[in-house]
Design a protein around this motif. Structure first.
Motif, PDB file in Angstrom:
ATOM      1  N   LEU A  86       0.554  -0.938   0.244  1.00 59.21           N
ATOM      2  CA  LEU A  86      -0.263   0.218   0.044  1.00 59.21           C
ATOM      3  C   LEU A  86       1.142   1.077  -0.257  1.00 59.21           C
ATOM      4  O   LEU A  86       1.320   1.767   1.140  1.00 59.21           O
ATOM      5  N   VAL A  87       1.049   2.066  -1.029  1.00 65.09           N
ATOM      6  CA  VAL A  87       1.651   2.997  -1.280  1.00 65.09           C
ATOM      7  C   VAL A  87       0.844   4.585  -1.517  1.00 65.09           C
ATOM      8  O   VAL A  87       0.170   4.930  -1.812  1.00 65.09           O
ATOM      9  N   GLY A  88       1.604   5.296  -0.834  1.00 67.70           N
ATOM     10  CA  GLY A  88       0.466   6.864  -0.146  1.00 67.70           C
ATOM     11  C   GLY A  88       1.592   7.706  -0.750  1.00 67.70           C
ATOM     12  O   GLY A  88       2.480   7.541  -0.788  1.00 67.70           O
ATOM     13  N   GLN A  89       0.429   9.125  -0.359  1.00 67.16           N
ATOM     14  CA  GLN A  89       1.741  10.511  -0.936  1.00 67.16           C
ATOM     15  C   GLN A  89       2.607  10.481   0.672  1.00 67.16           C
ATOM     16  O   GLN A  89       2.464   9.928   1.532  1.00 67.16           O
ATOM     17  N   GLY A  90       3.335  10.877   0.489  1.00 70.21           N
ATOM     18  CA  GLY A  90       4.686  11.737   1.413  1.00 70.21           C
ATOM     19  C   GLY A  90       4.178  11.994   2.846  1.00 70.21           C
ATOM     20  O   GLY A  90       2.850  12.709   2.442  1.00 70.21           O
ATOM     21  N   GLY A  91       4.550  11.585   4.021  1.00 72.07           N
ATOM     22  CA  GLY A  91       3.999  11.568   4.789  1.00 72.07           C
ATOM     23  C   GLY A  91       2.636  11.143   5.620  1.00 72.07           C
ATOM     24  O   GLY A  91       2.279  11.237   6.593  1.00 72.07           O
ATOM     25  N   LEU A  92       1.921   9.939   4.684  1.00 74.73           N
ATOM     26  CA  LEU A  92       0.765   9.652   5.396  1.00 74.73           C
ATOM     27  C   LEU A  92       1.358   8.628   5.980  1.00 74.73           C
ATOM     28  O   LEU A  92       1.488   8.070   5.767  1.00 74.73           O
ATOM     29  N   THR A  93       0.209   8.286   7.104  1.00 67.45           N
ATOM     30  CA  THR A  93       0.169   7.167   7.631  1.00 67.45           C
ATOM     31  C   THR A  93      -0.848   6.316   7.930  1.00 67.45           C
ATOM     32  O   THR A  93      -2.049   6.265   7.203  1.00 67.45           O
ATOM     33  N   VAL A  94      -1.521   4.928   7.619  1.00 65.90           N
ATOM     34  CA  VAL A  94      -1.970   4.278   7.005  1.00 65.90           C
ATOM     35  C   VAL A  94      -3.313   4.700   8.072  1.00 65.90           C
ATOM     36  O   VAL A  94      -4.741   4.682   7.134  1.00 65.90           O
ATOM     37  N   ALA A 138      -3.800   3.362 -15.534  1.00 63.42           N
ATOM     38  CA  ALA A 138      -5.138   4.681 -14.666  1.00 63.42           C
ATOM     39  C   ALA A 138      -4.664   4.914 -13.328  1.00 63.42           C
ATOM     40  O   ALA A 138      -4.613   6.234 -12.531  1.00 63.42           O
ATOM     41  N   ALA A 139      -4.576   4.184 -12.830  1.00 68.56           N
ATOM     42  CA  ALA A 139      -3.993   3.940 -10.966  1.00 68.56           C
ATOM     43  C   ALA A 139      -3.408   4.396 -10.678  1.00 68.56           C
ATOM     44  O   ALA A 139      -3.456   5.353 -10.237  1.00 68.56           O
ATOM     45  N   ALA A 140      -2.235   4.252 -11.229  1.00 69.08           N
ATOM     46  CA  ALA A 140      -1.125   4.767 -10.974  1.00 69.08           C
ATOM     47  C   ALA A 140      -1.159   6.655 -11.464  1.00 69.08           C
ATOM     48  O   ALA A 140       0.227   7.639 -10.794  1.00 69.08           O
ATOM     49  N   GLY A 141      -1.215   6.854 -12.272  1.00 66.29           N
ATOM     50  CA  GLY A 141      -1.839   8.291 -12.734  1.00 66.29           C
ATOM     51  C   GLY A 141      -2.192   8.843 -11.708  1.00 66.29           C
ATOM     52  O   GLY A 141      -2.045  10.036 -11.765  1.00 66.29           O
ATOM     53  N   ASP A 142      -3.021   8.346 -11.212  1.00 67.11           N
ATOM     54  CA  ASP A 142      -4.375   9.522 -10.280  1.00 67.11           C
ATOM     55  C   ASP A 142      -3.569   9.557  -9.367  1.00 67.11           C
ATOM     56  O   ASP A 142      -3.710  10.459  -8.375  1.00 67.11           O
ATOM     57  N   LEU A 143      -3.215   8.284  -8.576  1.00 63.06           N
ATOM     58  CA  LEU A 143      -1.818   8.782  -7.426  1.00 63.06           C
ATOM     59  C   LEU A 143      -0.718  10.051  -7.177  1.00 63.06           C
ATOM     60  O   LEU A 143      -0.643  10.733  -6.776  1.00 63.06           O
ATOM     61  N   LEU A 144      -0.396   9.742  -8.734  1.00 59.69           N
ATOM     62  CA  LEU A 144       0.770  10.750  -9.419  1.00 59.69           C
ATOM     63  C   LEU A 144      -0.226  12.321  -8.976  1.00 59.69           C
ATOM     64  O   LEU A 144       0.849  13.014  -8.938  1.00 59.69           O
ATOM     65  N   ALA A 145      -1.489  11.894  -9.345  1.00 58.72           N
ATOM     66  CA  ALA A 145      -1.792  14.059  -9.895  1.00 58.72           C
ATOM     67  C   ALA A 145      -1.769  13.689  -8.382  1.00 58.72           C
ATOM     68  O   ALA A 145      -2.418  15.005  -8.538  1.00 58.72           O
ATOM     69  N   GLY A 146      -2.480  13.121  -7.136  1.00 57.93           N
ATOM     70  CA  GLY A 146      -2.687  13.375  -5.883  1.00 57.93           C
ATOM     71  C   GLY A 146      -4.499  13.530  -6.209  1.00 57.93           C
ATOM     72  O   GLY A 146      -4.648  13.494  -4.859  1.00 57.93           O
ATOM     73  N   ILE A 148      -6.015  10.554  -5.132  1.00 56.10           N
ATOM     74  CA  ILE A 148      -6.349   9.498  -4.469  1.00 56.10           C
ATOM     75  C   ILE A 148      -5.009   9.692  -3.549  1.00 56.10           C
ATOM     76  O   ILE A 148      -4.036   9.940  -3.475  1.00 56.10           O
ATOM     77  N   ALA A 149      -5.261   9.073  -2.395  1.00 58.69           N
ATOM     78  CA  ALA A 149      -4.095   9.461  -0.764  1.00 58.69           C
ATOM     79  C   ALA A 149      -3.380   8.253  -1.265  1.00 58.69           C
ATOM     80  O   ALA A 149      -2.150   8.576  -0.792  1.00 58.69           O
ATOM     81  N   ALA A 150      -3.891   7.259  -1.937  1.00 57.70           N
ATOM     82  CA  ALA A 150      -2.759   5.840  -2.157  1.00 57.70           C
ATOM     83  C   ALA A 150      -3.778   4.496  -2.623  1.00 57.70           C
ATOM     84  O   ALA A 150      -4.441   4.773  -3.115  1.00 57.70           O
ATOM     85  N   LEU A 151      -2.027   3.947  -2.969  1.00 55.45           N
ATOM     86  CA  LEU A 151      -3.100   2.655  -3.522  1.00 55.45           C
ATOM     87  C   LEU A 151      -2.115   1.662  -3.249  1.00 55.45           C
ATOM     88  O   LEU A 151      -1.208   1.821  -3.205  1.00 55.45           O
ATOM     89  N   THR A 152      -3.173   0.802  -3.279  1.00 55.03           N
ATOM     90  CA  THR A 152      -2.412  -1.118  -3.215  1.00 55.03           C
ATOM     91  C   THR A 152      -1.483  -0.783  -4.673  1.00 55.03           C
ATOM     92  O   THR A 152      -1.731  -1.249  -6.117  1.00 55.03           O
ATOM     93  N   LEU A 153      -0.025  -1.699  -5.256  1.00 54.07           N
ATOM     94  CA  LEU A 153       0.470  -1.976  -6.479  1.00 54.07           C
ATOM     95  C   LEU A 153       1.509  -3.043  -5.676  1.00 54.07           C
ATOM     96  O   LEU A 153       1.527  -3.588  -4.834  1.00 54.07           O
ATOM     97  N   VAL A 154       2.460  -3.297  -6.872  1.00 55.16           N
ATOM     98  CA  VAL A 154       2.948  -4.447  -7.334  1.00 55.16           C
ATOM     99  C   VAL A 154       4.303  -3.570  -7.837  1.00 55.16           C
ATOM    100  O   VAL A 154       4.019  -2.431  -8.733  1.00 55.16           O
ATOM    101  N   GLY A 165       9.128   9.590  -3.999  1.00 58.05           N
ATOM    102  CA  GLY A 165       9.168  10.632  -2.946  1.00 58.05           C
ATOM    103  C   GLY A 165       7.290   9.997  -2.136  1.00 58.05           C
ATOM    104  O   GLY A 165       8.153  10.247  -1.307  1.00 58.05           O
ATOM    105  N   PHE A 166       7.167   8.648  -2.706  1.00 60.49           N
ATOM    106  CA  PHE A 166       5.666   8.616  -2.098  1.00 60.49           C
ATOM    107  C   PHE A 166       6.282   7.465  -1.182  1.00 60.49           C
ATOM    108  O   PHE A 166       7.886   6.474  -1.308  1.00 60.49           O
ATOM    109  N   GLY A 167       5.733   6.859   0.033  1.00 58.97           N
ATOM    110  CA  GLY A 167       5.948   5.968   0.971  1.00 58.97           C
ATOM    111  C   GLY A 167       5.274   4.757   1.010  1.00 58.97           C
ATOM    112  O   GLY A 167       4.095   4.735   0.813  1.00 58.97           O
ATOM    113  N   VAL A 168       5.984   3.375   1.743  1.00 62.92           N
ATOM    114  CA  VAL A 168       5.203   2.440   1.851  1.00 62.92           C
ATOM    115  C   VAL A 168       4.471   2.431   3.218  1.00 62.92           C
ATOM    116  O   VAL A 168       5.011   2.591   4.145  1.00 62.92           O
TER     117      VAL A 168
END
Length: 295
Positions: A86-94, A138-146, A148-154, A165-168
């Protein structure tokens, strides 16, 4: 030469199947195998569920979800492990995801990961706005553009986002307590009964591919890098390190079965007494007993 259409996913965990095709290992075994480009996650499931493909790699959740069908999928081998997060915008927590838009993929291991990642931090699925995407791009594009706050990724997407600079926020090891698979080799039960020789040859080719990947990852990537045209060679190497090939699924059976409870809670399946029948590993057992041929 026997023709074969193979289903597959988009993560680096599919690399043994791709290398087996792209490096000519299956062709040398008398199989003209095709793994067509698939635009969406649901395309893999559709190929297997409609019977267009009777064999291929897919997220482990599909075998669990389909386990009670009249002609179910059987797990005949592995492909790759680890490499989900689960990858999120920098500084976020679950915990900070409450009330936020969080992306994932329906009927996929990444959806089970989101459920369990939130759960271990005391956050319920109903406390986030869950956005289900059809494609990684599409999902990665939305995460990069802000958006969405977080996204499950592989992988290789995780490595790219971390480098930017995104956080795990939580990975599969933390959520599930140890090693886990991502993609598995599955066969429709009727196909396995009717064509065990084809399944055996695909497994053997994937074992050879894994040996090549481990011995010479650069050569393996030269064969199959076209499957990820938007990623550089170095990005793919970084992703391979975090999502290694692993055709021998036998040590990870318990990890697969343990995910059924999350899928049931998500409404994706109902657990039945047939759940433990999803593994059909006799062909893999036989091939691994002749292990030196694949070294």
């Amino acid at each position: 030469m026997r023709k074969l259409l193979l289903a597959h996913g988009g993560a680096l965990s599919n690399l043994p199947l791709f290398v087996a095709i792209d490096a000519g290992l299956l062709e040398a075994r008398g199989l003209h195998a095709e793994a067509p480009e698939l635009a969406e996650f649901k395309s893999t499931a559709a190929l297997l569920r409609t019977g267009a493909a009777q064999l291929g790699t897919t997220g482990f959740t599909q075998a669990l979800v389909d386990h009670a069908l009249p002609d179910p999928l059987r797990i005949v081998g592995g492909s790759g492990k680890l490499g989900m997060a689960l990858v999120g915008q920098g500084g976020l927590t679950v915990e900070a995801l409450r009330g936020q838009r969080v992306g994932t993929f329906a009927d996929d291991p990444m959806e089970a990961l989101l459920y369990d990642a939130l759960r271990i931090y005391g956050v319920g699925m109903s406390e986030v706005e869950c956005v289900h995407f059809g494609s990684l791009t599409a999902a990665a594009g939305d995460l990069l553009a802000g958006r969405i706050a977080a996204l499950t990724l592989v992988e290789p997407y995780i490595s790219r986002f971390v480098a930017q600079g995104f956080g795990v926020l939580c990975d599969g090891i933390e959520a599930w307590g140890g090693d886990y698979p991502d993609t598995l080799l599955v066969a429709r039960e009727s196909f396995l009964v009717a064509q065990p020789d084809i399944v055996r040859e695909v497994l053997a080719g994937m074992l050879e591919a894994q040996a090549l990947i481990e011995r010479d990852p650069h050569a393996a990537l030269r064969a199959s890098a076209h499957r990820w045209p938007e990623f550089s060679h170095d990005e793919l190497l970084a992703g391979m390190a975090r999502q290694p090939s692993d055709v021998d699924i036998r040590p990870l059976r318990a990890s697969v079965l343990a995910r059924a409870s999350a899928l049931e809670a998500l409404g994706r399946m109902r657990i039945t007494p047939r759940l433990s029948d999803i593994f059909a590993l006799d062909l893999l057992d036989g091939l691994l007993k002749s292990g030196p041929i694949f070294q």
